[in-house]
Scaffold this active site. Structure first.
Site, short mmCIF file in Angstrom:
data_model
loop_
_atom_site.label_atom_id
_atom_site.label_comp_id
_atom_site.label_asym_id
_atom_site.label_seq_id
_atom_site.Cartn_x
_atom_site.Cartn_y
_atom_site.Cartn_z
N LYS A 65 0.82 -1.21 0.00
CA LYS A 65 0.00 0.00 0.00
C LYS A 65 0.85 1.26 0.00
O LYS A 65 0.57 2.22 -0.73
CB LYS A 65 -0.94 -0.01 1.21
CG LYS A 65 -2.03 -1.06 1.11
CD LYS A 65 -2.94 -1.05 2.32
CE LYS A 65 -4.06 -2.06 2.18
NZ LYS A 65 -4.98 -2.05 3.34
N ALA A 81 -0.37 1.14 6.13
CA ALA A 81 -0.68 0.31 7.29
C ALA A 81 -1.67 -0.78 6.88
O ALA A 81 -2.45 -0.61 5.94
CB ALA A 81 -1.25 1.15 8.42
N ASP A 82 -1.61 -1.87 7.60
CA ASP A 82 -2.60 -2.93 7.41
C ASP A 82 -2.68 -3.75 8.68
O ASP A 82 -1.78 -3.68 9.53
CB ASP A 82 -2.26 -3.82 6.22
CG ASP A 82 -3.51 -4.43 5.61
OD1 ASP A 82 -4.10 -5.34 6.22
OD2 ASP A 82 -3.92 -3.97 4.53
N GLN A 83 -3.75 -4.51 8.80
CA GLN A 83 -3.96 -5.34 9.98
C GLN A 83 -4.52 -6.69 9.55
O GLN A 83 -5.40 -6.75 8.68
CB GLN A 83 -4.93 -4.65 10.93
CG GLN A 83 -5.11 -5.35 12.27
CD GLN A 83 -6.08 -4.60 13.16
OE1 GLN A 83 -7.23 -4.37 12.80
NE2 GLN A 83 -5.61 -4.19 14.33
#
Length: 206
Positions: A65, A81-83
């Site tokens: 991203k 960011a990612d989760q």
């Protein structure tokens, strides 16, 4: 007298996300933020990352991203960011509808799962820092009636908006008996290590 901002960058931090929660976390820390959607096919990245541990997958997604946006803005400091929610080796995605949300919550009930939150910083079109933090959350035992009541109270739009069908900062808190982890990590952006990187690289005043 106008208070000084902790931010030293010539332009606001560019967030490769349209998440209002992540933006609010950054702005709460006094950082000026602009946002841009990364337009990354997350499922394609996940398919190409088969075999990665869930924490490593979260980092891979965050890097994909941030690079998507950073390559369009090589002069900017960009944050991605990612989760990833994992129950053991099983990775969960946002539920497609209320029925899927009820199924996910039923699978999590009475068990402990992990939220792996990753961030990546890019400057000059390349990743300059990245990290992952993990929180462990234990959902209390729940029967079908309780799960159905929660989904009805929360509303389909909200349960579809988050992996696992819950938002801990809202009605989702009722589902849990124990939470271990830093709050911003649970919300999807590990602020403490991110701020440490920004501070070390001279982007923050203190």
């Amino acid at each position: 007298m106008t208070p000084l901002s902790p931010w030293l960058g010539p332009k606001p931090l560019l967030l490769a996300s349209t998440s209002p929660t992540r933006r609010a976390l950054l702005e709460g820390a006094g950082l000026p933020v602009e946002t841009e959607a990364p337009e990354v096919d997350e499922r394609a990245v996940e398919a190409a990352s088969a075999g990665l541990a869930p924490a490593d997958l979260a980092r891979r997604l965050a890097e994909a991203k941030v690079l998507a946006v950073a390559r369009r803005h090589p002069d900017r400091l960009v944050l991605g960011a990612d989760q990833v929610l994992a129950l053991g080796a099983t990775v969960f995605h946002k539920p497609a509808d209320a029925d899927a949300a009820r199924d996910q919550i039923a699978r999590l009930a009475g068990r402990t799962h992990q939220l792996h939150a990753a961030y990546a910083l890019a400057h000059g079109g390349a990743v300059v820092a990245a990290g992952v933090e993990t929180a462990s959350l234990t959902v209390r035992p729940l029967d079908e009636r309780q799960i159905a009541a929660y989904v009805t109270c929360a509303g389909e739009a909200r349960v579809r908006a988050s992996v696992g069908g819950y938002q801990l900062e809202g009605l989702g808190i009722h589902l849990f008996e124990a939470v271990a982890g830093e709050h911003s990590t649970i919300l999807g952006l590990p602020l403490l290590p991110l701020l440490a990187h920004l501070r070390a690289d001279g982007w923050l005043r203190f």
